[in-house]
Motif scaffolding. Structure first.
Motif, PDB file in Angstrom:
ATOM      1  N   SER A 373       0.806  -1.219   0.000  1.00 10.79           N
ATOM      2  CA  SER A 373       0.000   0.000   0.000  1.00 10.79           C
ATOM      3  C   SER A 373       0.837   1.267   0.000  1.00 10.79           C
ATOM      4  CB  SER A 373      -0.940   0.011   1.217  1.00 10.79           C
ATOM      5  OG  SER A 373      -0.225  -0.156   2.422  1.00 10.79           O
ATOM      6  N   THR A 374       2.161   1.136   0.026  1.00 12.93           N
ATOM      7  CA  THR A 374       3.056   2.294  -0.025  1.00 12.93           C
ATOM      8  C   THR A 374       4.243   1.961  -0.923  1.00 12.93           C
ATOM      9  OG1 THR A 374       4.431   1.621   1.853  1.00 12.93           O
ATOM     10  CG2 THR A 374       2.448   2.912   2.347  1.00 12.93           C
ATOM     11  N   VAL A 375       4.924   2.998  -1.378  1.00  9.43           N
ATOM     12  CA  VAL A 375       6.132   2.798  -2.175  1.00  9.43           C
ATOM     13  C   VAL A 375       7.195   2.100  -1.331  1.00  9.43           C
ATOM     14  CG1 VAL A 375       7.983   3.962  -3.428  1.00  9.43           C
ATOM     15  CG2 VAL A 375       5.626   4.781  -3.640  1.00  9.43           C
ATOM     16  N   GLU A 376       7.254   2.440  -0.052  1.00 14.39           N
ATOM     17  CA  GLU A 376       8.234   1.803   0.825  1.00 14.39           C
ATOM     18  C   GLU A 376       7.985   0.292   0.897  1.00 14.39           C
ATOM     19  OE1 GLU A 376       8.091   5.989   1.399  1.00 14.39           O
ATOM     20  OE2 GLU A 376       6.465   4.517   1.570  1.00 14.39           O
ATOM     21  N   GLN A 377       6.724  -0.105   0.925  1.00 15.46           N
ATOM     22  CA  GLN A 377       6.425  -1.536   0.947  1.00 15.46           C
ATOM     23  C   GLN A 377       6.786  -2.202  -0.382  1.00 15.46           C
ATOM     24  OE1 GLN A 377       2.300  -2.002   2.293  1.00 15.46           O
ATOM     25  NE2 GLN A 377       3.075  -2.560   4.308  1.00 15.46           N
ATOM     26  N   VAL A 378       6.632  -1.484  -1.485  1.00 17.01           N
ATOM     27  CA  VAL A 378       7.070  -2.022  -2.774  1.00 17.01           C
ATOM     28  C   VAL A 378       8.567  -2.323  -2.726  1.00 17.01           C
ATOM     29  CG1 VAL A 378       7.341  -1.553  -5.239  1.00 17.01           C
ATOM     30  CG2 VAL A 378       5.249  -0.849  -4.064  1.00 17.01           C
ATOM     31  N   VAL A 379       9.325  -1.384  -2.192  1.00 15.53           N
ATOM     32  CA  VAL A 379      10.782  -1.561  -2.098  1.00 15.53           C
ATOM     33  C   VAL A 379      11.111  -2.766  -1.224  1.00 15.53           C
ATOM     34  CG1 VAL A 379      12.929  -0.517  -1.288  1.00 15.53           C
ATOM     35  CG2 VAL A 379      11.234   0.879  -2.517  1.00 15.53           C
ATOM     36  N   GLU A 380      10.423  -2.894  -0.086  1.00 13.94           N
ATOM     37  CA  GLU A 380      10.675  -4.013   0.826  1.00 13.94           C
ATOM     38  C   GLU A 380      10.286  -5.344   0.187  1.00 13.94           C
ATOM     39  OE1 GLU A 380      12.012  -4.294   3.731  1.00 13.94           O
ATOM     40  OE2 GLU A 380      11.968  -2.370   4.759  1.00 13.94           O
ATOM     41  N   ALA A 381       9.148  -5.361  -0.506  1.00 13.59           N
ATOM     42  CA  ALA A 381       8.699  -6.604  -1.140  1.00 13.59           C
ATOM     43  C   ALA A 381       9.660  -7.027  -2.238  1.00 13.59           C
ATOM     44  CB  ALA A 381       7.283  -6.419  -1.701  1.00 13.59           C
ATOM     45  N   LEU A 382      10.155  -6.068  -2.996  1.00  9.49           N
ATOM     46  CA  LEU A 382      11.111  -6.388  -4.051  1.00  9.49           C
ATOM     47  C   LEU A 382      12.423  -6.902  -3.460  1.00  9.49           C
ATOM     48  CD1 LEU A 382      11.685  -6.422  -7.061  1.00  9.49           C
ATOM     49  CD2 LEU A 382      12.400  -4.027  -6.897  1.00  9.49           C
ATOM     50  N   ALA A 383      12.842  -6.324  -2.348  1.00  5.04           N
ATOM     51  CA  ALA A 383      14.057  -6.808  -1.686  1.00  5.04           C
ATOM     52  C   ALA A 383      13.872  -8.257  -1.230  1.00  5.04           C
ATOM     53  CB  ALA A 383      14.400  -5.911  -0.491  1.00  5.04           C
ATOM     54  N   PHE A 384      12.679  -8.569  -0.714  1.00  2.00           N
ATOM     55  CA  PHE A 384      12.396  -9.948  -0.314  1.00  2.00           C
ATOM     56  C   PHE A 384      12.463 -10.873  -1.528  1.00  2.00           C
ATOM     57  CE2 PHE A 384       9.600 -13.529   0.500  1.00  2.00           C
ATOM     58  CZ  PHE A 384       9.961 -13.917   1.785  1.00  2.00           C
ATOM     59  N   ALA A 385      11.897 -10.429  -2.640  1.00  5.30           N
ATOM     60  CA  ALA A 385      11.925 -11.245  -3.860  1.00  5.30           C
ATOM     61  C   ALA A 385      13.352 -11.455  -4.349  1.00  5.30           C
ATOM     62  CB  ALA A 385      11.078 -10.588  -4.946  1.00  5.30           C
ATOM     63  N   ARG A 386      14.203 -10.442  -4.234  1.00  8.30           N
ATOM     64  CA  ARG A 386      15.601 -10.595  -4.669  1.00  8.30           C
ATOM     65  C   ARG A 386      16.317 -11.665  -3.849  1.00  8.30           C
ATOM     66  NH1 ARG A 386      15.781  -4.971  -4.655  1.00  8.30           N
ATOM     67  NH2 ARG A 386      17.124  -4.995  -2.801  1.00  8.30           N
ATOM     68  N   ARG A 387      15.881 -11.836  -2.596  1.00 10.90           N
ATOM     69  CA  ARG A 387      16.512 -12.858  -1.753  1.00 10.90           C
ATOM     70  C   ARG A 387      16.016 -14.268  -2.110  1.00 10.90           C
ATOM     71  NH1 ARG A 387      15.538  -8.736   2.118  1.00 10.90           N
ATOM     72  NH2 ARG A 387      13.725  -9.819   3.007  1.00 10.90           N
ATOM     73  N   HIS A 388      15.095 -14.348  -3.054  1.00 12.42           N
ATOM     74  CA  HIS A 388      14.546 -15.634  -3.501  1.00 12.42           C
ATOM     75  C   HIS A 388      14.654 -15.724  -5.024  1.00 12.42           C
ATOM     76  CE1 HIS A 388      12.771 -15.008   0.467  1.00 12.42           C
ATOM     77  NE2 HIS A 388      12.568 -16.324   0.535  1.00 12.42           N
ATOM     78  N   PRO A 389      15.857 -15.756  -5.537  1.00 12.13           N
ATOM     79  CA  PRO A 389      16.036 -15.685  -6.997  1.00 12.13           C
ATOM     80  C   PRO A 389      15.449 -16.877  -7.751  1.00 12.13           C
ATOM     81  CG  PRO A 389      18.100 -16.244  -5.899  1.00 12.13           C
ATOM     82  CD  PRO A 389      17.142 -15.865  -4.821  1.00 12.13           C
ATOM     83  N   ASP A 390      15.209 -17.987  -7.062  1.00 16.03           N
ATOM     84  CA  ASP A 390      14.661 -19.150  -7.751  1.00 16.03           C
ATOM     85  C   ASP A 390      13.131 -19.162  -7.780  1.00 16.03           C
ATOM     86  OD1 ASP A 390      17.219 -20.152  -8.214  1.00 16.03           O
ATOM     87  OD2 ASP A 390      17.276 -21.166  -6.266  1.00 16.03           O
ATOM     88  N   ALA A 391      12.514 -18.251  -7.071  1.00 15.53           N
ATOM     89  CA  ALA A 391      11.046 -18.190  -7.049  1.00 15.53           C
ATOM     90  C   ALA A 391      10.549 -17.281  -8.167  1.00 15.53           C
ATOM     91  CB  ALA A 391      10.555 -17.663  -5.700  1.00 15.53           C
ATOM     92  N   PRO A 392       9.546 -17.688  -8.917  1.00 13.35           N
ATOM     93  CA  PRO A 392       8.968 -16.791  -9.930  1.00 13.35           C
ATOM     94  C   PRO A 392       8.488 -15.496  -9.273  1.00 13.35           C
ATOM     95  CG  PRO A 392       8.106 -19.018 -10.174  1.00 13.35           C
ATOM     96  CD  PRO A 392       8.877 -18.993  -8.887  1.00 13.35           C
ATOM     97  N   LEU A 393       8.578 -14.408 -10.019  1.00 13.73           N
ATOM     98  CA  LEU A 393       8.158 -13.104  -9.513  1.00 13.73           C
ATOM     99  C   LEU A 393       7.163 -12.495 -10.485  1.00 13.73           C
ATOM    100  CD1 LEU A 393       8.306 -10.645  -7.622  1.00 13.73           C
ATOM    101  CD2 LEU A 393      10.290  -9.867  -8.958  1.00 13.73           C
ATOM    102  N   ALA A 394       6.000 -12.136  -9.974  1.00 14.91           N
ATOM    103  CA  ALA A 394       4.973 -11.487 -10.795  1.00 14.91           C
ATOM    104  C   ALA A 394       4.632 -10.134 -10.185  1.00 14.91           C
ATOM    105  CB  ALA A 394       3.713 -12.355 -10.878  1.00 14.91           C
ATOM    106  N   ILE A 395       4.460  -9.144 -11.065  1.00 17.71           N
ATOM    107  CA  ILE A 395       4.016  -7.817 -10.643  1.00 17.71           C
ATOM    108  C   ILE A 395       2.596  -7.632 -11.173  1.00 17.71           C
ATOM    109  CG2 ILE A 395       4.575  -5.373 -10.563  1.00 17.71           C
ATOM    110  CD1 ILE A 395       6.785  -7.251  -9.508  1.00 17.71           C
ATOM    111  N   ARG A 396       1.686  -7.263 -10.282  1.00 22.50           N
ATOM    112  CA  ARG A 396       0.273  -7.173 -10.658  1.00 22.50           C
ATOM    113  C   ARG A 396      -0.268  -5.782 -10.346  1.00 22.50           C
ATOM    114  NH1 ARG A 396      -3.234 -11.144  -7.287  1.00 22.50           N
ATOM    115  NH2 ARG A 396      -2.168 -12.672  -8.619  1.00 22.50           N
ATOM    116  N   SER A 397      -0.983  -5.216 -11.306  1.00 25.56           N
ATOM    117  CA  SER A 397      -1.656  -3.948 -11.033  1.00 25.56           C
ATOM    118  C   SER A 397      -3.148  -4.206 -10.853  1.00 25.56           C
ATOM    119  CB  SER A 397      -1.377  -2.930 -12.140  1.00 25.56           C
ATOM    120  OG  SER A 397      -1.712  -3.447 -13.419  1.00 25.56           O
TER     121      SER A 397
END
Length: 772
Positions: A373-397
């Motif tokens: 719900s915030t840009v800061e959370q987007v940054v945090e979620a993306l950082a979490f995804a980077r720590r899981h390089p083998d997991a598929p990543l989808a961005i949804r609007s």
């Protein structure tokens, strides 16, 4: 006993009297004003002096805004559990997630005994309540798509439809005391709700121990179960010489608390610290006592608990259920989710998961969804995804996602739907800022208030983010260009987590790439557009006998190409229908509020084939875009679609398309007009480079292999494709989507901005992605 970690809560226990009927409603409203968390009501439907509790709770929900509402406790034998479950979910939805459910063993179990009307034994009553809980939870479990079957002895369902799902996880609290009921509470319930007046010394401790053992034996964490307690008493002078009354003494005197507020605090504190009570519910209908408890007891007890335990009593220390934990997917470190994202997390075992797992057309089963719900959370979620390089990543609007890349199986989804603000930046220049989670029907409605519009897609349920980074071929495209042609700046979270602004004047290469290939380079968290002044438009829906399919396609294409730019038209056809002529639907928007101009523009279209139906209306553009329902998506399956861009509808293409339709392998075939203003933009100005195309073609098929085979036969006619409508992931699709020079520039920028290929699951342009 250990503290169970629940936020300390307070409620009221109100008698549902019907004389006057407004009295319990007024007490519930008073409870809300005084800051109570919960208002509860007895359930005795056989009492003529009482209001029906369900009706009362519904009315109270409509007359309050914040407070939770619950029965204390519901008489299960007199209320069929499947009906109760739907009523509970409905009230939860209508109240904004404010309904909780207390269940009691009650009397009248003979009313549900199908074996002859005999009264159930205590053991049978436990079994019947257990089955009732299974039925209720099964009705709420809309994530399970199979019909609900409960082969019970007392409550039996054989193929019941599930739903509706409640808005929040409705807790089930059991108000019972006997050992088997306590074990049932430990196995299946979310809370234990006894009354202090009915307990003997030691009962609370023994009951908690029995519940904890049963929970542990069932593979549950005892902290999953909230401990609630109905209390009563009177305020007055200090008792026992002013000393604190021990829990044992209070129980021996009928469970009634006495004395001034300070003594109440002393009496209640051990019940929290030593017995694990997390919710106190004050019984009684005296407004003065309710106010004194809320103002003098509750805040003082919070402070005493915090001093004694060294915790913040206002914080809920959530423990996921064993059932939810069992549904976690491999390869994701759930325990490492940062606290800043806890309120955004949806896991496969959560109630909300069915609402976020799928998109409009496609089923999915991600391992973790972040509803940021915030840009800061987007940054945090993306950082979490980077720590899981083998997991598929989808961005949804918005979650429309024809190409299917906004959900996945077992991976991570960053859901931007809560980033949905629409704001005017500058009225004089028609400059607006729109966040990616807004849907185009809402954008159109907001802009219409100013007499403006922004060319988007053809469906109002599509989210801004996906379309505004791919192109945007909609109802105003020939007059006003693509959506990206109105883009003036973006704010983007890049792969490394940095937040940058891009425009023609800053990060110009990124701004170039975002307009047509944006999904490769970051998560756009806001778009700045310059919109157009648009009044009412002509909206036409025409149906044609297209038995001469090839001839009709060619004539329609010629009519569109020769039309003035204020006309944009789309054509839709399906597979053959035995014994019936082919029907083509033609939809068109004329950007004019003059009826004569509208008819003049439409007449060449009407002359292309025999008309079988027609509708022409003058309406705001926002009304044209109001063609989608709100709410969550529940797509299923894995639809296949193919896309192509076409300069002209030649006789050769028309014949080839007709042959494809005649196979029956394509159930949806659409041609959108492009051209016009789109071609005014230099092909090198944006990553969307196929500016000469006059038509965008898309086909859906039920069998991917067959559709690919048919579409490959049409490839010679196309000059590019539109990625938003493409599901074929073969590497050569990138060569179709981007001219060589454009693709080379995109790949160079990809290596600079996303060298680790974080954004790799959406037609990634990087070379490493193509090799993987």
């Amino acid at each position: 006993m250990p503290h169970y970690g629940h936020r300390l809560q307070f409620g009221t226990f109100i008698t549902p009297v019907n004389a006057p009927p407004t009295a319990p409603v007024a007490l519930a409203q008073l409870s809300e004003r005084l800051g109570y968390d919960l208002a509860t009501f007895q359930d005795h439907p056989y009492q003529p002096s009482f209001l029906d509790t369900w009706t009362l709770m519904t009315w109270v929900a409509a007359q309050t805004e914040r407070i939770h509402i619950a029965p204390n406790v519901l008489n299960v034998p007199l209320r069929p559990p499947a009906v109760t479950a739907r009523a509970a979910a409905s009230l939860d939805l209508l109240s904004g997630g404010r309904f909780d459910l207390g269940l009691g063993a009650g009397g009248f179990w003979d009313a549900i005994d199908a074996m002859g009307g005999r009264r159930l034994t205590p053991g049978q009553a436990v079994d019947a309540l257990s089955e009732a809980i299974d039925v209720m939870r099964g009705i709420w479990n809309t994530g399970e798509r199979a019909p609900l079957r409960v082969p019970g002895d007392y409550h039996r369902l054989d193929g019941a439809k599930r739903g509706p799902a409640p808005l929040h996880p409705i807790p089930i609290w059991v108000g019972a005391y006997k050992p088997r009921m306590l074990r049932l509470t430990g196995r299946k319930a979310d809370g234990w709700l006894p009354s202090l007046a009915y307990l003997k010394p030691g009962d609370l401790r023994a009951g908690n121990a029995a519940i904890d053992r049963a929970a542990t034996d069932a593979g549950r964490d005892p902290r999953e179960i909230r401990r609630l307690l109905n209390i009563g008493g009177r305020f007055g002078a200090p008792s026992n010489g002013g000393s604190a009354m021990s829990p044992a003494l209070s129980l021996s005197e009928g469970g009634q608390l006495t004395g001034p507020p300070t003594q109440w605090v002393e009496q209640l504190l051990p019940l929290v610290v030593e017995e694990g009570i997390g919710t106190f519910i004050l019984a009684g209908d005296d407004p003065a006592s309710m106010q004194q408890f809320a103002e003098e007891v509750a805040p003082a007890l919070r402070q005493a608990v915090e001093r004694e335990l060294g915790i913040d009593s206002t914080v809920e220390r959530t423990v996921r259920s064993s059932i939810a934990l069992a549904k976690r997917r491999d390869g994701i470190d759930y325990d490492s989710v940062p606290d800043s994202l806890r309120d955004a997390v949806v896991e496969p075992g959560d109630l909300d998961f069915p609402r976020v797992r799928s998109t409009y057309m496609r089923g999915g089963s991600p391992g973790l969804v972040f509803r940021v719900s915030t840009v800061e959370q987007v940054v945090e979620a993306l950082a979490f995804a980077r720590r899981h390089p083998d997991a598929p990543l989808a961005i949804r609007s918005g979650g429309h996602g024809i190409s299917g890349r906004s959900t996945n199986d077992g991976g991570i989804v960053i859901d931007l739907s809560k980033l949905n603000r629409i704001e005017v930046l500058d009225e004089s220049t028609r400059r607006v800022r729109i966040q990616p989670g807004a849907r185009w029907m809402d954008v159109a409605a907001a802009l219409a208030e100013h007499g403006w519009a922004l060319s988007s897609g053809d469906y109002g349920g599509v989210g801004v983010g996906g379309l505004a980074t791919a192109g945007g071929i909609g109802w105003l495209v020939r007059e006003h260009g693509l959506t990206i042609d109105h883009l003036r700046a973006v704010e983007v979270v890049l792969a490394d987590g940095s937040v940058v602004r891009a425009s023609d004047d800053e990060n110009a290469d990124l701004f170039w790439a975002v307009r047509g290939a944006g999904a490769n380079f970051g998560i756009v968290v806001s778009f700045e557009f310059e919109v157009d002044a648009v009044g009412e438009v002509g909206w036409a829906q025409l149906a044609f006998d297209a038995s001469d399919t090839a001839g009709f396609l060619e004539r329609w294409g010629a009519a569109v190409e020769s039309a003035p730019r204020d006309l944009t038209s789309f054509l839709i056809m399906g597979g053959p229908r035995p014994g019936q002529p082919a029907i083509a639907q033609v939809l068109a928007v004329v950007d004019s509020d003059d009826p004569e101009t509208i008819i003049d523009r439409l007449q060449p279209l009407a002359d292309t084939a025999p008309l079988v139906d027609q509708s022409v209306q003058l309406m705001p553009y926002s009304a044209v875009m109001a063609n989608a329902q709100g709410g969550d998506h529940d797509g299923r399956g894995e639809p296949a679609s193919r896309s192509g861009l076409l300069d002209h509808i030649t006789p050769e293409f028309a014949q080839a398309a007709t042959r494809m339709l005649e196979t029956g392998a394509v159930y949806f075939f659409q041609i959108r007009s492009v051209g016009g203003a789109v071609a005014d933009v230099d092909p090198e100005a944006t990553a969307y480079a196929h500016r000469s195309a006059n038509f965008s073609v898309v086909a859906f098929g039920s069998r991917r292999e067959r559709l690919d085979e048919l579409w490959d036969d049409l490839a010679e006619h196309f000059q590019g494709l539109y990625l938003s409508f493409e599901t074929d992931l073969r590497p050569e699709r990138l060569d179709d989507a981007f001219p060589p020079a454009t693709l080379a520039r995109l790949r160079a920028l990809k290596e600079e901005l996303d060298p680790e290929h974080v954004f790799r699951d959406n037609f990634a342009v990087g070379r490493a992605a193509l090799l993987s």
